[in-house]
Design an enzyme around this catalytic site. Structure first.
Site, short mmCIF file in Angstrom:
data_model
loop_
_atom_site.label_atom_id
_atom_site.label_comp_id
_atom_site.label_asym_id
_atom_site.label_seq_id
_atom_site.Cartn_x
_atom_site.Cartn_y
_atom_site.Cartn_z
N SER A 253 -6.63 2.35 -1.38
CA SER A 253 -6.66 1.87 0.00
C SER A 253 -6.97 2.98 1.01
CB SER A 253 -5.32 1.21 0.37
OG SER A 253 -4.25 2.11 0.24
N VAL B 77 0.84 -1.20 0.00
CA VAL B 77 0.00 0.00 0.00
C VAL B 77 0.87 1.25 0.00
CG1 VAL B 77 -2.02 -1.05 1.10
CG2 VAL B 77 -0.18 -0.12 2.53
N ASP C 50 -2.13 -2.69 -4.10
CA ASP C 50 -2.95 -1.50 -4.32
C ASP C 50 -2.21 -0.44 -5.12
OD1 ASP C 50 -5.42 0.02 -3.77
OD2 ASP C 50 -4.11 1.32 -2.58
N HIS D 104 -5.28 1.59 -6.52
CA HIS D 104 -4.68 2.65 -5.69
C HIS D 104 -5.79 3.38 -4.92
CE1 HIS D 104 -0.96 5.42 -5.31
NE2 HIS D 104 -1.70 5.45 -4.21
N GLU E 263 0.71 3.28 -13.32
CA GLU E 263 -0.72 3.35 -13.01
C GLU E 263 -1.43 4.25 -14.02
OE1 GLU E 263 -1.19 4.58 -8.94
OE2 GLU E 263 -0.18 2.80 -8.16
N ARG F 213 4.17 2.34 -2.44
CA ARG F 213 4.33 2.74 -3.83
C ARG F 213 4.72 1.50 -4.63
NH1 ARG F 213 1.82 6.68 -2.99
NH2 ARG F 213 2.37 8.88 -3.34
#
Length: 316
Positions: free
Chosen positions: A275, A223, A249, A273, A254, A225
């Site tokens: 969380s 959670v 996550d 992404h 991304e 990077r």
């Protein structure tokens, strides 16, 4: 204020306009908007536009990033300048800790497998793992990592931390091991939790050696990077059965590319992404900036000043 197309405006924008003259701009117009500006509120928190626009920052004194991680905006000229950088420390701690706890429980209680069996219409009895008594190593001893540690301890787990400096008797972790020596400390880990900021020291921290040192039943949760992990090495390790599963996550790129192996791997659980992005998260970020802006206008010390060399808020 640096924003982006499609990004909702702060709900307290009218309040911000009462406090200061506000110019909204997207990345392409940042260089034109910066001259004379004392404060830059980076609402588009993954944007790296400031580096290109930096020569136009003739009056800038403070940059606030509406995110916990500041890796996207740090560059050499900003680091060596007198400009203060602050972040959104504290907003995401509890939500991310809840997400981590949910990921741990979903893995131990075979919830992902149960959903797959439901879709297949298959009744297959299995034995879940006991979470209490299992071991977690939380990499990252800032606010998010500490919130994770407290919640995992409440589940009865044995929790240690991994940070820049090894130490004993930490209030939340008990033992903190050196993250530079991570490979020596993961051999008995059931859940490896990554909640560290992305810095030069942590980039690629979980590579092939660390993954090989994990027990075959271990579960990785990231959670922090995406670039904390060597993703090709993680794909290979999961395919080889070197660890059991990964709940991810965050990713190096991304959105996660459509052709990435993670999408189709049954032992990988992908989330977008999200969380820390609980209902109302943008409102909390906007209010946090408004509070800090009031401090700035009153000449008071700003909350959450980032050490631009290390890349995080000291002592967090």
């Amino acid at each position: 204020m640096l924003t982006a197309e499609g990004t909702p405006a702060p709900t307290n924008l009218a309040t911000l306009r009462e406090l200061a003259e506000v110019t909204e701009t997207e990345a392409a117009g940042l260089a034109d908007a910066l001259p004379g500006a004392e404060v830059l509120f980076i609402w588009d928190f993954f944007s790296g536009a400031l580096a290109d626009a930096w020569p136009a920052a003739d009056s800038l004194r403070w940059v606030h990033v509406a995110a916990a991680g500041v890796d996207a905006i740090l560059f050499d000229e900003l680091r060596t300048s007198d400009v203060v950088v602050t972040n959104a420390r504290g907003v995401f701690d509890a939500p991310i800790a809840e997400f981590v706890a949910a990921s741990v429980l979903a893995h131990d209680k075979l919830l992902h497998e149960s959903k797959a069996q439901q879709r297949a219409g298959a009744w297959r009895h299995r034995e879940p793992r006991r979470t209490a008594g299992s071991r977690a190593l939380v990499v990252g001893t800032g606010g998010i990592g500490r919130a994770c540690a407290r919640l995992l301890r409440a589940l009865g787990m044995e929790v240690r931390g991994a940070g820049r400096v090894a130490r004993e008797d930490d209030a939340d972790f008990g033992t903190v091991v050196a993250s530079d020596d991570l490979v020596a400390h993961v051999g008995d880990v059931d859940h490896l939790i990554l909640a560290a900021p992305l810095t030069d020291r942590t980039r690629g921290l979980v590579g092939r050696e660390v993954l090989a040192a994990l027990p075959s039943h271990a579960h990785l949760v990231n959670v922090g990077r995406g670039a904390l992990v060597d993703e090709p090495a993680l794909v290979d390790a999961l395919r080889a059965g070197a660890l059991a599963a990964a709940s991810l996550d965050v990713f190096a790129v991304e959105p996660l590319p459509a052709d990435h192996p993670f999408w189709s791997m049954p032992t990988v659980h992908v989330s977008a992404h999200m969380s820390g992005d609980v209902v109302g998260w943008r409102d909390a970020l906007a209010e946090q900036f408004a509070d800090n802006l009031r401090r700035h206008l009153a000449g008071e010390p700003l909350a959450n000043p980032v050490d631009k060399t290390s890349g995080y808020v000291p002592g967090s």
